[in-house]
Design a protein around this motif. Structure first.
Motif, PDB file in Angstrom:
ATOM      1  N   PRO A 146       4.772  29.937  20.616  1.00  0.00           N
ATOM      2  CA  PRO A 146       5.493  30.200  21.864  1.00  0.00           C
ATOM      3  C   PRO A 146       6.817  30.922  21.651  1.00  0.00           C
ATOM      4  O   PRO A 146       7.463  30.772  20.612  1.00  0.00           O
ATOM      5  N   LYS A 147       7.188  31.687  22.674  1.00  0.00           N
ATOM      6  CA  LYS A 147       8.486  32.357  22.681  1.00  0.00           C
ATOM      7  C   LYS A 147       9.237  31.934  23.936  1.00  0.00           C
ATOM      8  O   LYS A 147       8.636  31.675  24.984  1.00  0.00           O
ATOM      9  N   SER A 148      10.537  31.875  23.842  1.00  0.00           N
ATOM     10  CA  SER A 148      11.365  31.486  24.981  1.00  0.00           C
ATOM     11  C   SER A 148      11.093  32.394  26.169  1.00  0.00           C
ATOM     12  O   SER A 148      10.988  33.624  26.024  1.00  0.00           O
ATOM     13  N   GLY A 149      10.945  31.792  27.337  1.00  0.00           N
ATOM     14  CA  GLY A 149      10.695  32.554  28.547  1.00  0.00           C
ATOM     15  C   GLY A 149       9.228  32.697  28.908  1.00  0.00           C
ATOM     16  O   GLY A 149       8.900  33.139  30.017  1.00  0.00           O
ATOM     17  N   GLU A 150       8.331  32.311  27.993  1.00  0.00           N
ATOM     18  CA  GLU A 150       6.904  32.408  28.283  1.00  0.00           C
ATOM     19  C   GLU A 150       6.452  31.268  29.199  1.00  0.00           C
ATOM     20  O   GLU A 150       7.127  30.238  29.309  1.00  0.00           O
ATOM     21  N   THR A 151       5.304  31.471  29.819  1.00  0.00           N
ATOM     22  CA  THR A 151       4.734  30.460  30.705  1.00  0.00           C
ATOM     23  C   THR A 151       3.559  29.791  30.005  1.00  0.00           C
ATOM     24  O   THR A 151       2.649  30.466  29.515  1.00  0.00           O
ATOM     25  N   VAL A 152       3.607  28.472  29.953  1.00  0.00           N
ATOM     26  CA  VAL A 152       2.597  27.677  29.249  1.00  0.00           C
ATOM     27  C   VAL A 152       1.901  26.755  30.242  1.00  0.00           C
ATOM     28  O   VAL A 152       2.559  26.072  31.032  1.00  0.00           O
ATOM     29  N   VAL A 153       0.571  26.738  30.199  1.00  0.00           N
ATOM     30  CA  VAL A 153      -0.211  25.807  31.013  1.00  0.00           C
ATOM     31  C   VAL A 153      -0.873  24.796  30.081  1.00  0.00           C
ATOM     32  O   VAL A 153      -1.474  25.173  29.068  1.00  0.00           O
ATOM     33  N   VAL A 154      -0.745  23.519  30.424  1.00  0.00           N
ATOM     34  CA  VAL A 154      -1.335  22.441  29.630  1.00  0.00           C
ATOM     35  C   VAL A 154      -2.254  21.630  30.529  1.00  0.00           C
ATOM     36  O   VAL A 154      -1.797  21.089  31.548  1.00  0.00           O
ATOM     37  N   ASN A 155      -3.535  21.512  30.172  1.00  0.00           N
ATOM     38  CA  ASN A 155      -4.372  20.592  30.926  1.00  0.00           C
ATOM     39  C   ASN A 155      -4.480  19.269  30.162  1.00  0.00           C
ATOM     40  O   ASN A 155      -4.058  19.165  29.015  1.00  0.00           O
ATOM     41  N   GLY A 156      -4.988  18.243  30.830  1.00  0.00           N
ATOM     42  CA  GLY A 156      -4.896  16.919  30.220  1.00  0.00           C
ATOM     43  C   GLY A 156      -3.444  16.616  29.910  1.00  0.00           C
ATOM     44  O   GLY A 156      -3.114  15.969  28.907  1.00  0.00           O
ATOM     45  N   ALA A 160      -1.743  11.792  25.545  1.00  0.00           N
ATOM     46  CA  ALA A 160      -0.833  11.680  24.403  1.00  0.00           C
ATOM     47  C   ALA A 160      -0.496  13.040  23.816  1.00  0.00           C
ATOM     48  O   ALA A 160       0.660  13.309  23.482  1.00  0.00           O
ATOM     49  N   VAL A 161      -1.492  13.924  23.691  1.00  0.00           N
ATOM     50  CA  VAL A 161      -1.235  15.260  23.130  1.00  0.00           C
ATOM     51  C   VAL A 161      -0.565  16.157  24.162  1.00  0.00           C
ATOM     52  O   VAL A 161       0.457  16.794  23.892  1.00  0.00           O
ATOM     53  N   GLY A 162      -1.134  16.230  25.366  1.00  0.00           N
ATOM     54  CA  GLY A 162      -0.622  17.141  26.384  1.00  0.00           C
ATOM     55  C   GLY A 162       0.820  16.883  26.761  1.00  0.00           C
ATOM     56  O   GLY A 162       1.611  17.824  26.941  1.00  0.00           O
ATOM     57  N   SER A 163       1.199  15.614  26.869  1.00  0.00           N
ATOM     58  CA  SER A 163       2.578  15.299  27.250  1.00  0.00           C
ATOM     59  C   SER A 163       3.561  15.730  26.165  1.00  0.00           C
ATOM     60  O   SER A 163       4.690  16.144  26.460  1.00  0.00           O
ATOM     61  N   HIS A 164       3.135  15.660  24.900  1.00  0.00           N
ATOM     62  CA  HIS A 164       3.990  16.123  23.811  1.00  0.00           C
ATOM     63  C   HIS A 164       4.078  17.641  23.787  1.00  0.00           C
ATOM     64  O   HIS A 164       5.148  18.209  23.550  1.00  0.00           O
ATOM     65  N   VAL A 165       2.944  18.305  24.032  1.00  0.00           N
ATOM     66  CA  VAL A 165       2.951  19.770  24.060  1.00  0.00           C
ATOM     67  C   VAL A 165       3.943  20.265  25.117  1.00  0.00           C
ATOM     68  O   VAL A 165       4.735  21.191  24.872  1.00  0.00           O
ATOM     69  N   GLY A 166       3.897  19.665  26.309  1.00  0.00           N
ATOM     70  CA  GLY A 166       4.789  20.084  27.376  1.00  0.00           C
ATOM     71  C   GLY A 166       6.252  19.938  27.010  1.00  0.00           C
ATOM     72  O   GLY A 166       7.078  20.819  27.306  1.00  0.00           O
ATOM     73  N   GLN A 167       6.596  18.853  26.341  1.00  0.00           N
ATOM     74  CA  GLN A 167       7.996  18.630  25.960  1.00  0.00           C
ATOM     75  C   GLN A 167       8.430  19.594  24.858  1.00  0.00           C
ATOM     76  O   GLN A 167       9.567  20.084  24.858  1.00  0.00           O
ATOM     77  N   GLY A 173      12.039  26.623  25.300  1.00  0.00           N
ATOM     78  CA  GLY A 173      12.527  27.492  26.365  1.00  0.00           C
ATOM     79  C   GLY A 173      11.447  28.066  27.250  1.00  0.00           C
ATOM     80  O   GLY A 173      11.669  29.074  27.933  1.00  0.00           O
ATOM     81  N   CYS A 174      10.269  27.443  27.279  1.00  0.00           N
ATOM     82  CA  CYS A 174       9.161  27.942  28.093  1.00  0.00           C
ATOM     83  C   CYS A 174       9.162  27.325  29.490  1.00  0.00           C
ATOM     84  O   CYS A 174       9.727  26.250  29.710  1.00  0.00           O
ATOM     85  N   LYS A 175       8.496  28.011  30.410  1.00  0.00           N
ATOM     86  CA  LYS A 175       8.164  27.405  31.700  1.00  0.00           C
ATOM     87  C   LYS A 175       6.839  26.691  31.516  1.00  0.00           C
ATOM     88  O   LYS A 175       5.885  27.267  30.995  1.00  0.00           O
ATOM     89  N   VAL A 176       6.781  25.422  31.940  1.00  0.00           N
ATOM     90  CA  VAL A 176       5.615  24.605  31.633  1.00  0.00           C
ATOM     91  C   VAL A 176       4.937  24.120  32.909  1.00  0.00           C
ATOM     92  O   VAL A 176       5.576  23.529  33.784  1.00  0.00           O
ATOM     93  N   ILE A 177       3.624  24.379  32.981  1.00  0.00           N
ATOM     94  CA  ILE A 177       2.802  23.931  34.100  1.00  0.00           C
ATOM     95  C   ILE A 177       1.795  22.919  33.556  1.00  0.00           C
ATOM     96  O   ILE A 177       1.048  23.222  32.620  1.00  0.00           O
ATOM     97  N   GLY A 178       1.789  21.722  34.130  1.00  0.00           N
ATOM     98  CA  GLY A 178       0.862  20.692  33.686  1.00  0.00           C
ATOM     99  C   GLY A 178      -0.238  20.454  34.702  1.00  0.00           C
ATOM    100  O   GLY A 178       0.014  20.467  35.913  1.00  0.00           O
ATOM    101  N   CYS A 219       0.240  31.216  27.544  1.00  0.00           N
ATOM    102  CA  CYS A 219      -0.462  30.291  26.651  1.00  0.00           C
ATOM    103  C   CYS A 219      -1.135  29.207  27.475  1.00  0.00           C
ATOM    104  O   CYS A 219      -0.508  28.602  28.354  1.00  0.00           O
ATOM    105  N   TYR A 220      -2.415  28.965  27.186  1.00  0.00           N
ATOM    106  CA  TYR A 220      -3.154  27.880  27.834  1.00  0.00           C
ATOM    107  C   TYR A 220      -3.554  26.888  26.759  1.00  0.00           C
ATOM    108  O   TYR A 220      -4.363  27.204  25.882  1.00  0.00           O
ATOM    109  N   PHE A 221      -2.980  25.690  26.791  1.00  0.00           N
ATOM    110  CA  PHE A 221      -3.282  24.658  25.801  1.00  0.00           C
ATOM    111  C   PHE A 221      -4.339  23.735  26.394  1.00  0.00           C
ATOM    112  O   PHE A 221      -4.076  22.961  27.301  1.00  0.00           O
ATOM    113  N   ASP A 222      -5.557  23.827  25.844  1.00  0.00           N
ATOM    114  CA  ASP A 222      -6.722  23.155  26.428  1.00  0.00           C
ATOM    115  C   ASP A 222      -6.995  21.827  25.731  1.00  0.00           C
ATOM    116  O   ASP A 222      -7.343  21.785  24.553  1.00  0.00           O
ATOM    117  N   ASN A 223      -6.838  20.726  26.476  1.00  0.00           N
ATOM    118  CA  ASN A 223      -7.095  19.385  25.947  1.00  0.00           C
ATOM    119  C   ASN A 223      -8.408  18.792  26.446  1.00  0.00           C
ATOM    120  O   ASN A 223      -8.730  17.651  26.094  1.00  0.00           O
TER     121      ASN A 223
END
Length: 232
Positions: A146-156, A160-167, A173-178, A219-223
């Motif tokens: 990840p780079k600062s300013g990017e938008t990240v989507v996390v499902n799940g 335990a994993v997804g909540s850590h990824v978001g933090q 410095g990312c925008k995070v959508i859960g 970035c889409y982090f798929d759980n």
């Protein structure tokens, strides 16, 4: 002195929600230690979503799978001393005789000594300092880069994993959508610092994503594993 272990064994296949009938608590007499072995006493047992799926590979009568943080209370090993703590895939049992050089498979890694100074709860070594935290840390930082300013989507996202990824994403410095499955979980994710949260059971995901990420997703982090149209 003979040690008795209390062991939860897999007694009946899971169907629907788990019940007391799926597991049986028994007692087991442990043999004396041999050279190169140690006796581990469970302090914390893991309860993880993967256990439901992997239990299907168990034979009725086997110890219920799972990791634990354990304290070494007896030892005939030069590598694992009394009073030390280990993380081991010993299953749901109170005491385990463990070889310092056990056979290693994909599902049974060797026990790992914990460098423990008392500064954090031992339970963290099954969470943020254990497998879920490592999955989030390396999966997100090494693969997503990840780079600062990017938008990240996390499902799940409330897991335990997804909540850590978001933090971690917020720290970077990312925008995070859960994406999660209840209003209560959405509220919790907002408290963790997620910028937007989507309840996939109530919201139109496509519309919600367009509103939360008008410039697209980096970035889409798929759980989530999807099987036969069912989200697990």
């Amino acid at each position: 002195m003979m040690v008795k272990a209390k062991v939860f064994i897999y007694d009946q296949p899971f169907e629907g929600m788990p019940t007391e009938k799926n597991l049986k608590l028994i007692e087991e007499d442990l043999p004396p230690l041999k050279d190169g072995e140690f006796l581990a006493e469970a302090v914390y047992l893991s309860v993880d979503p993967y256990m439901r799926a992997y239990a299907s590979h168990l034979t009725v009568g086997e110890t219920m799978i799972g990791s634990q943080v354990a304290k070494i209370i007896q030892s005939k090993s030069t590598k694992f001393s009394v009073g030390s703590y280990v993380i081991g895939v010993f299953g749901w049992r109170t005491h385990t005789v463990v070889s310092e050089n056990p056979p290693v498979t994909q599902f049974t890694p060797p026990p790992i000594l914990i460098s423990y100074d008392g500064s954090v709860p031992l339970s963290y070594f099954l969470g943020v300092l254990g497998m879920p935290g490592a999955t989030a840390y390396f999966g997100f930082l090494d693969i997503c880069k990840p780079k600062s300013g990017e938008t990240v989507v996390v499902n799940g996202a409330a897991g335990a994993v997804g909540s850590h990824v978001g933090q971690i994403a917020k720290i970077k410095g990312c925008k995070v959508i859960g994406i999660t499955g209840s209003d209560q979980k959405c509220k919790w994710l907002k408290a963790l610092g997620f910028d937007f949260v989507i309840n996939y059971k109530n919201d139109n995901i496509e519309q919600a994503l367009r509103e939360a990420a008008p410039n697209g997703v980096d970035c889409y982090f798929d759980n989530v594993k999807i099987k036969e149209g069912v989200v697990n």
